[in-house]
Structure formats: structure tokens, C-alpha cells
Design an enzyme around this catalytic site. Structure first.
Site, PDB file in Angstrom:
ATOM      1  CB  SER A 135      17.824  -5.489  28.785  1.00  0.00           C
ATOM      2  OG  SER A 135      18.525  -5.259  29.723  1.00  0.00           O
ATOM      3  CE  LYS A 161      17.261  -8.128  31.840  1.00  0.00           C
ATOM      4  NZ  LYS A 161      17.817  -9.533  31.777  1.00  0.00           N
ATOM      5  CE  LYS A 163      21.702  -6.143  32.560  1.00  0.00           C
ATOM      6  NZ  LYS A 163      21.664  -8.125  31.874  1.00  0.00           N
ATOM      7  CG  ASP A 188      19.591  -9.728  34.924  1.00  0.00           C
ATOM      8  OD1 ASP A 188      19.654 -10.563  36.006  1.00  0.00           O
ATOM      9  OD2 ASP A 188      20.069 -10.114  33.641  1.00  0.00           O
ATOM     10  CD  GLU A 213      17.188 -11.947  33.848  1.00  0.00           C
ATOM     11  OE1 GLU A 213      16.045 -11.021  33.775  1.00  0.00           O
ATOM     12  OE2 GLU A 213      18.894 -12.318  33.102  1.00  0.00           O
ATOM     13  CG  ASP A 238      20.703 -15.177  32.711  1.00  0.00           C
ATOM     14  OD1 ASP A 238      21.054 -16.045  31.939  1.00  0.00           O
ATOM     15  OD2 ASP A 238      20.701 -13.746  31.739  1.00  0.00           O
ATOM     16  CE  LYS A 262      20.049 -14.635  28.642  1.00  0.00           C
ATOM     17  NZ  LYS A 262      21.695 -13.888  28.871  1.00  0.00           N
ATOM     18  N   GLY A 290      17.653 -12.553  26.165  1.00  0.00           N
ATOM     19  CA  GLY A 290      19.111 -11.732  24.656  1.00  0.00           C
ATOM     20  C   GLY A 290      20.168 -11.911  24.996  1.00  0.00           C
TER      21      GLY A 290
END
Ligand code: OSB
Ligand code: MG
Length: 370
Positions: A135, A161, A163, A188, A213, A238, A262, A290
Site C-alpha cells: 500500500s 495499491k 492511496k 484506496d 477500495e 474496507d 481486517k 493491514g
């Protein structure tokens, strides 16, 4: 097995590089470790709450409170020995999933060590290595982002991934795709958009992303369903999925095609497995998310990600991705195939290092039965 003592440690670890999401920049991580001891063995868990309630409402202080005043006394009073007993005793209490999960994880580790089995066997895992993704936070410039991506790809990570947030989305994706046209890529948003941004978000379909996400704030089940109807890219939830019931409700109205699991968010491994099994039955792939865990939480995640429906690369990276020194031995490492080996020793299968943990403790408390 009789539980003789439970210890809570508030600890702080500096991050190698800042980690920035749509809700802010972190340069260190403050979290709670739990140690449960009985009959000469000890189980370890990690509470993934933070100093501030940004990812969810929980903080280290709310977690400390419910652990100290409610959950730990209950363990002693009811002579709870197994994660299953713990789960059924505390399920009547609402929320505080990260606190519940941390304690359940410590009980899983203890329970597995008592049986002499690695945790993945108790969880029903089927893999001895798991695919690892990374990420990548929001950076100060596009060039810094590109060079970070390049480094992670060189190390062998199987999926990047990114952000995203408004004004750090389509333009940076154009640049990333220009440099890396074919890498497995996802984004995400940590809830940074609203349904008003639907037309804007539909342009994400141009970038061949594995998923987007959490575009909207949790839970937004209906809004996510409206977006998913018009988006080819799968939506992965998520923050929205805090329980099995959420997974079921959101599935019924088509809010998602993928779930990131998670344990902290859903309140433990037992709830996580229910979501995993529900998704498997409905052909929804999952992967393990995570929370910048230390080696203790990271090892727990690895065991969980060995279950059969964890079909996509996980946000489980090597210890060195976030920390110059982890608190376990051996540290979590990436193989040259971009995977992480599932530990085979009993319990979490890695050894928490007391000397290293002692150096990062801010506050500590010991609890014993009356
Ligand atoms: O949304 O998945 C998230 C980290 C902290 C809080 C929320 C998230 C994340 C990550 C990093 O994306 C995952 C990791 O590598 O631990
Ligand atoms: Mg996320």
C-alpha cells in the site's frame, strides 16, 4: 489451561517513511500489545487502534478502557480459556472491535501454542505462502510516488495499491500508468468521496484497476451500490464492513464485489472467518488488509490469509516496509517470488522479543485473577 496474567503495553514505533491517506499523515504508530500467560506459555495479540479516531472511532484509550474495565475482568471471572468462549461471552457488547480482536488474537496464539500447532492449522488455512502487495501512501510529488513504486516492484511486491483523494487521483493514475502500464494496480480512497463524485469516479474505469477500495465513508451501503452499478471496476469495501451482518446486508444490495478483511475492524478471527466463508459461498474474493502492524499483528494476519478464499494479494508486506527494526524474530520477509511464508512453529510462529518491546513501551499494566 489457566490464565495467570494478562499484560497490556501501550507502545510506539517510528515509521521508516511517513504514511499518508485521505485522512492524514502518520510518522509513527502508537498501539497496544497484549500478552496473556498461563502454564508457562504466552500468547500475543495486537490492538490496531490509533491515537486518534480517524480510521474508525476507536482509539488506544477507548481500547485500554474496555480491555481493562470490561473484557479482562470477564476473562478472569468466567475462567475463559479459548478464543471461542471469549467470542461468545463478549459478542453482547457493542462495538470496540479492535479491542476485542486484540484479546482474541492473544487467546488464539496461546491456544495454538498449548496444542503445539501453528495458528494456520487451527484457522483452517491451506497455503504455506501468501501473495504480498504493498500500500503506497500519498506523497509530496508525483516523481516521489513513481520512484517509491519502482522500488517496491524491484523488491517483488505483486500488487501496488495507491492511496487516493480528490486532487490526488486521475492525474497521478495517468502518470503511474504511463510508467507502469501493466502492473496489478488498485486504489484506496478511505472514504474521501461522496455519491456526488460519481461521474468523476467512473473515469477510474480507464486505468484497468483491480479494484477501488472504500470510495465513500462507512457504511454508505446504498451509495456504494449505486456506484458499483455504473462502474466496471470492482468496489472493495474496507471500513464499511465491521461484521458478518454488514457483509451480508451489503451483498444483498450489490455494494461490493470484493472485501478486504481486517480482524481489528470486524472484532476477531471468528467473525473474520464467518465473512470469509460467506464470501466464498457467494464467489466474492477476499484479501487481508493491514493496519501497519508490528510483527505480532502481521504474523496473525499471515496465518489468516492462508485460508482458501484469500484469492488476491494481501496488504501484508515485509517488516522492513514500515519498520527499521521489528519486535519479532525472525522478521517477516518477502521471498523472491513476492510472497511471504506462513510460519510453521506453534502459535503465531514467530518470537516476540522482550528486550525490543521493553524499549518501545510508553505505559504498561498487569492484571491477575483475584
Ligand atoms: O485503508 O487499508 C487501509 C493503513 C492504515 C489504516 C488503513 C489502511 C492502511 C493501509 C496500509 O492501506 C496497509 C498495511 O500495509 O498495513
Ligand atoms: Mg483500506
Amino acid at each position: 489451561m489457566k490464565i495467570q496474567e494478562i499484560e497490556l503495553y501501550l507502545v510506539k514505533m517510528p515509521l521508516i517513511h511517513f504514511f499518508e491517506t485521505s485522512f492524514g499523515r502518520e510518522t509513527e504508530r502508537e498501539f497496544i500489545l497484549i500478552r496473556i500467560a498461563g502454564n508457562g506459555i504466552e500468547g500475543w495479540g495486537e490492538v490496531v487502534a490509533n491515537k486518534l479516531p480517524l480510521y474508525s472511532y476507536e482509539t488506544n484509550k477507548t481500547a485500554w478502557h474496555v480491555l481493562k474495565d470490561i473484557f479482562i475482568p470477564l476473562i478472569f471471572k468466567k475462567s475463559i480459556k479459548s478464543p471461542e468462549e471469549f467470542n461468545s461471552e463478549i459478542s453482547r457488547f457493542k462495538g470496540h472491535n479492535m479491542a476485542k480482536a486484540g484479546l482474541e488474537l492473544a487467546l488464539w496464539d496461546l491456544h495454538a501454542k498449548e496444542k503445539g500447532l501453528p495458528l494456520w492449522k487451527l484457522h483452517g488455512g491451506v497455503k504455506n505462502e501468501i501473495p504480498s502487495g504493498v500500500s503506497v501512501g500519498i506523497q509530496d510529488s508525483v516523481s516521489q510516488l513513481l520512484s517509491r513504486i519502482e522500488n517496491f516492484l524491484k523488491l517483488g511486491y505483486k500488487r501496488i495499491k495507491l492511496k487516493i483523494k480528490p486532487a490526488w487521483d486521475l492525474d497521478i493514475l495517468k502518470e503511474v500508468r504511463k510508467s507502469f502500464p501493466n502492473i496489478p494496480l488498485s486504489v484506496d480512497a478511505n472514504g474521501a468521496y461522496s455519491l456526488k463524485d460519481k461521474e468523476h469516479l467512473k473515469r477510474l474505469d480507464d486505468f484497468n484497476l483491480m479494484m477501488i477500495e472504500q470510495p465513500f465513508p462507512a457504511p454508505s451501503f446504498w451509495d456504494h451500490a449505486q456506484l458499483q452499478k455504473e462502474l466496471r471496476t470492482p468496489i472493495c469495501l474496507d471500513e464499511s464492513i465491521a461484521s458478518y451482518q454488514d457483509a451480508e446486508q451489503a451483498f444483498k444490495i450489490g455494494s461490493y464485489r470484493i472485501i478486504n478483511i481486517k480482524v481489528g475492524r470486524v472484532g476477531g478471527v471468528i467473525e473474520a472467518k464467518k465473512i470469509h466463508d460467506f464470501c466464498m459461498k457467494n464467489s466474492i474474493p477476499v484479501w487481508c488488509g493491514g493496519m501497519l502492524e508490528s510483527g505480532i499483528g502481521r504474523a496473525h494476519n499471515i496465518h489468516l490469509a492462508s485460508l482458501p478464499n484469500f484469492k488476491l494479494p494481501n496488504d501484508i508486506s515485509a517488516s522492513k516496509r514500515y519498520y527499521s527494526q521489528d519486535i519479532i524474530e525472525p522478521e517477516i520477509e518477502l521471498t523472491n517470488k513476492g510472497t511471504i511464508k506462513v510460519p510453521q512453529n506453534p502459535g503465531i510462529g514467530v518470537l516476540p522479543l522482550k528486550e525490543k518491546i521493553n524499549k518501545i513501551i510508553i505505559h504498561k499494566e498487569i492484571f491477575k485473577p483475584d
